[in-house]
Motif scaffolding. Structure first.
Motif, PDB file in Angstrom:
ATOM      1  N   GLY A 250       5.673 -43.810  18.710  1.00 35.78           N
ATOM      2  CA  GLY A 250       5.519 -43.621  17.268  1.00 35.78           C
ATOM      3  C   GLY A 250       4.963 -42.271  16.868  1.00 35.78           C
ATOM      4  N   SER A 251       4.591 -41.458  17.841  1.00 33.43           N
ATOM      5  CA  SER A 251       4.073 -40.131  17.525  1.00 33.43           C
ATOM      6  C   SER A 251       5.218 -39.183  17.190  1.00 33.43           C
ATOM      7  CB  SER A 251       3.238 -39.586  18.687  1.00 33.43           C
ATOM      8  OG  SER A 251       4.039 -39.412  19.831  1.00 33.43           O
ATOM      9  N   VAL A 252       4.863 -38.028  16.617  1.00 32.51           N
ATOM     10  CA  VAL A 252       5.852 -37.025  16.243  1.00 32.51           C
ATOM     11  C   VAL A 252       5.519 -35.733  16.988  1.00 32.51           C
ATOM     12  CG1 VAL A 252       6.844 -35.681  14.355  1.00 32.51           C
ATOM     13  CG2 VAL A 252       6.166 -38.055  13.970  1.00 32.51           C
ATOM     14  N   TYR A 253       6.480 -35.254  17.779  1.00 29.29           N
ATOM     15  CA  TYR A 253       6.329 -34.001  18.528  1.00 29.29           C
ATOM     16  C   TYR A 253       7.009 -32.887  17.742  1.00 29.29           C
ATOM     17  CZ  TYR A 253       6.891 -30.410  22.060  1.00 29.29           C
ATOM     18  OH  TYR A 253       6.864 -29.219  22.732  1.00 29.29           O
ATOM     19  N   THR A 254       6.378 -31.721  17.707  1.00 25.99           N
ATOM     20  CA  THR A 254       6.929 -30.556  17.006  1.00 25.99           C
ATOM     21  C   THR A 254       7.100 -29.415  17.987  1.00 25.99           C
ATOM     22  OG1 THR A 254       5.742 -31.225  15.019  1.00 25.99           O
ATOM     23  CG2 THR A 254       6.558 -28.972  15.080  1.00 25.99           C
ATOM     24  N   GLY A 255       8.245 -28.738  17.936  1.00 24.47           N
ATOM     25  CA  GLY A 255       8.495 -27.600  18.813  1.00 24.47           C
ATOM     26  C   GLY A 255       9.488 -26.646  18.187  1.00 24.47           C
ATOM     27  N   ILE A 256       9.807 -25.568  18.913  1.00 26.33           N
ATOM     28  CA  ILE A 256      10.818 -24.612  18.454  1.00 26.33           C
ATOM     29  C   ILE A 256      11.830 -24.390  19.575  1.00 26.33           C
ATOM     30  CG2 ILE A 256       9.308 -23.441  16.804  1.00 26.33           C
ATOM     31  CD1 ILE A 256       9.073 -21.110  18.830  1.00 26.33           C
TER      32      ILE A 256
ATOM     33  N   GLU B  14       5.764 -23.556  13.157  1.00 28.28           N
ATOM     34  CA  GLU B  14       5.318 -24.573  14.115  1.00 28.28           C
ATOM     35  C   GLU B  14       3.800 -24.698  14.083  1.00 28.28           C
ATOM     36  OE1 GLU B  14       5.742 -25.539  18.892  1.00 28.28           O
ATOM     37  OE2 GLU B  14       5.704 -23.463  18.216  1.00 28.28           O
ATOM     38  N   TYR B  15       3.112 -23.574  14.024  1.00 28.64           N
ATOM     39  CA  TYR B  15       1.644 -23.559  13.968  1.00 28.64           C
ATOM     40  C   TYR B  15       1.145 -24.419  12.804  1.00 28.64           C
ATOM     41  CZ  TYR B  15      -3.043 -21.731  13.079  1.00 28.64           C
ATOM     42  OH  TYR B  15      -4.395 -21.618  12.848  1.00 28.64           O
ATOM     43  N   TRP B  16       1.743 -24.243  11.631  1.00 29.03           N
ATOM     44  CA  TRP B  16       1.290 -24.963  10.439  1.00 29.03           C
ATOM     45  C   TRP B  16       1.712 -26.427  10.456  1.00 29.03           C
ATOM     46  CZ3 TRP B  16      -2.515 -22.927   7.936  1.00 29.03           C
ATOM     47  CH2 TRP B  16      -2.687 -21.543   7.980  1.00 29.03           C
ATOM     48  N   VAL B  17       2.911 -26.710  10.918  1.00 35.04           N
ATOM     49  CA  VAL B  17       3.391 -28.095  10.940  1.00 35.04           C
ATOM     50  C   VAL B  17       2.593 -28.919  11.947  1.00 35.04           C
ATOM     51  CG1 VAL B  17       5.372 -29.591  11.490  1.00 35.04           C
ATOM     52  CG2 VAL B  17       5.691 -27.540  10.080  1.00 35.04           C
ATOM     53  N   LYS B  18       2.217 -28.335  13.061  1.00 33.42           N
ATOM     54  CA  LYS B  18       1.443 -29.072  14.071  1.00 33.42           C
ATOM     55  C   LYS B  18       0.077 -29.504  13.543  1.00 33.42           C
ATOM     56  CE  LYS B  18       3.462 -27.809  18.436  1.00 33.42           C
ATOM     57  NZ  LYS B  18       3.220 -27.330  19.788  1.00 33.42           N
ATOM     58  N   ARG B  19      -0.390 -28.904  12.481  1.00 31.64           N
ATOM     59  CA  ARG B  19      -1.680 -29.262  11.911  1.00 31.64           C
ATOM     60  C   ARG B  19      -1.588 -30.417  10.909  1.00 31.64           C
ATOM     61  NH1 ARG B  19      -1.745 -25.460  14.683  1.00 31.64           N
ATOM     62  NH2 ARG B  19      -3.540 -24.365  15.491  1.00 31.64           N
ATOM     63  N   LEU B  20      -0.373 -30.864  10.624  1.00 25.39           N
ATOM     64  CA  LEU B  20      -0.190 -31.981   9.707  1.00 25.39           C
ATOM     65  C   LEU B  20      -0.488 -33.310  10.407  1.00 25.39           C
ATOM     66  CD1 LEU B  20       3.236 -30.983   8.083  1.00 25.39           C
ATOM     67  CD2 LEU B  20       0.937 -30.605   7.160  1.00 25.39           C
ATOM     68  N   THR B  21      -0.821 -34.306   9.622  1.00 24.70           N
ATOM     69  CA  THR B  21      -0.993 -35.654  10.169  1.00 24.70           C
ATOM     70  C   THR B  21       0.392 -36.226  10.467  1.00 24.70           C
ATOM     71  OG1 THR B  21      -0.845 -36.737   8.012  1.00 24.70           O
ATOM     72  CG2 THR B  21      -3.047 -36.011   8.727  1.00 24.70           C
ATOM     73  N   PRO B  22       0.466 -37.258  11.295  1.00 18.94           N
ATOM     74  CA  PRO B  22       1.773 -37.881  11.546  1.00 18.94           C
ATOM     75  C   PRO B  22       2.459 -38.329  10.249  1.00 18.94           C
ATOM     76  CG  PRO B  22       0.210 -38.626  13.181  1.00 18.94           C
ATOM     77  CD  PRO B  22      -0.569 -37.830  12.163  1.00 18.94           C
ATOM     78  N   ARG B  23       1.702 -38.853   9.314  1.00 17.18           N
ATOM     79  CA  ARG B  23       2.280 -39.290   8.030  1.00 17.18           C
ATOM     80  C   ARG B  23       2.868 -38.098   7.274  1.00 17.18           C
ATOM     81  NH1 ARG B  23      -1.165 -43.150   4.712  1.00 17.18           N
ATOM     82  NH2 ARG B  23       0.352 -44.655   5.360  1.00 17.18           N
ATOM     83  N   GLU B  24       2.157 -36.970   7.262  1.00 18.41           N
ATOM     84  CA  GLU B  24       2.654 -35.770   6.586  1.00 18.41           C
ATOM     85  C   GLU B  24       3.900 -35.217   7.287  1.00 18.41           C
ATOM     86  OE1 GLU B  24      -1.417 -33.846   4.712  1.00 18.41           O
ATOM     87  OE2 GLU B  24      -1.035 -33.620   6.862  1.00 18.41           O
TER      88      GLU B  24
ATOM     89  N   ALA C  24       6.795 -37.324   6.245  1.00 18.99           N
ATOM     90  CA  ALA C  24       7.180 -37.000   4.858  1.00 18.99           C
ATOM     91  C   ALA C  24       8.004 -35.713   4.835  1.00 18.99           C
ATOM     92  CB  ALA C  24       5.937 -36.863   3.978  1.00 18.99           C
ATOM     93  N   LEU C  25       7.618 -34.742   5.645  1.00 19.12           N
ATOM     94  CA  LEU C  25       8.371 -33.492   5.749  1.00 19.12           C
ATOM     95  C   LEU C  25       9.767 -33.764   6.313  1.00 19.12           C
ATOM     96  CD1 LEU C  25       8.532 -30.393   5.611  1.00 19.12           C
ATOM     97  CD2 LEU C  25       7.439 -30.337   7.869  1.00 19.12           C
ATOM     98  N   ALA C  26       9.838 -34.560   7.356  1.00 13.48           N
ATOM     99  CA  ALA C  26      11.125 -34.872   7.986  1.00 13.48           C
ATOM    100  C   ALA C  26      12.037 -35.645   7.039  1.00 13.48           C
ATOM    101  CB  ALA C  26      10.900 -35.678   9.265  1.00 13.48           C
ATOM    102  N   ALA C  27      11.468 -36.503   6.199  1.00 15.40           N
ATOM    103  CA  ALA C  27      12.252 -37.316   5.272  1.00 15.40           C
ATOM    104  C   ALA C  27      12.649 -36.555   4.009  1.00 15.40           C
ATOM    105  CB  ALA C  27      11.456 -38.564   4.889  1.00 15.40           C
ATOM    106  N   GLY C  28      12.102 -35.361   3.839  1.00 13.36           N
ATOM    107  CA  GLY C  28      12.422 -34.577   2.652  1.00 13.36           C
ATOM    108  C   GLY C  28      11.526 -34.867   1.465  1.00 13.36           C
ATOM    109  N   VAL C  29      10.522 -35.722   1.656  1.00 11.86           N
ATOM    110  CA  VAL C  29       9.568 -36.018   0.586  1.00 11.86           C
ATOM    111  C   VAL C  29       8.689 -34.790   0.330  1.00 11.86           C
ATOM    112  CG1 VAL C  29       7.607 -37.495  -0.075  1.00 11.86           C
ATOM    113  CG2 VAL C  29       9.575 -38.473   1.130  1.00 11.86           C
TER     114      VAL C  29
END
Length: 110
Positions: free
Chosen positions: A13-19, A63-73, A76-81
């Motif tokens: 259920g976690s979200v991994y972020t990379g480039i 990536e630096y900024w997105v990795k600082r978001l909570t999983p919920r945030e 929301a970013l991935a869903a376009g909210v």
């Protein structure tokens, strides 16, 4: 060559972020266990989102900024909210004009 910021949903259920340059190929690496250490134990399930950038530096900064978001945030970013622009810091203001640039050109008297 464009670079992409991508977000993966993992089995826990976690979200991994990379480039990456090629998100599909990078996802395959994560899925096979040869990607990041984080995804080796949390098996990626799907690509949630990807965002294109002009170069690696911009993708890495995002990536630096997105990795600082909570999983919920992140979801929301991935869903376009949420928009990517709402996550990134505003661009720096343009440099002030110099006196030479601001002064209008005058014609020499004839």
């Amino acid at each position: 060559m464009p670079w992409f910021l991508y977000m993966l949903e993992c089995a826990d259920g976690s979200v991994y972020t990379g480039i990456a340059i090629d998100v599909a190929a990078r996802f395959a690496q994560h899925a096979s266990g040869t990607g990041a250490r984080y995804t080796r134990s949390r098996k990626p399930v799907q690509v949630l989102a990807q965002f294109e950038f002009a170069d690696r530096a911009r993708a890495s900064s995002a990536e630096y900024w997105v990795k600082r978001l909570t999983p919920r945030e992140k979801r929301a970013l991935a869903a376009g909210v949420r928009t990517l622009e709402s996550v990134l810091p505003p661009p720096p203001p343009p440099p002030p004009e110099t006196a030479a640039e601001a002064a209008p050109e005058t014609a020499a008297p004839e």
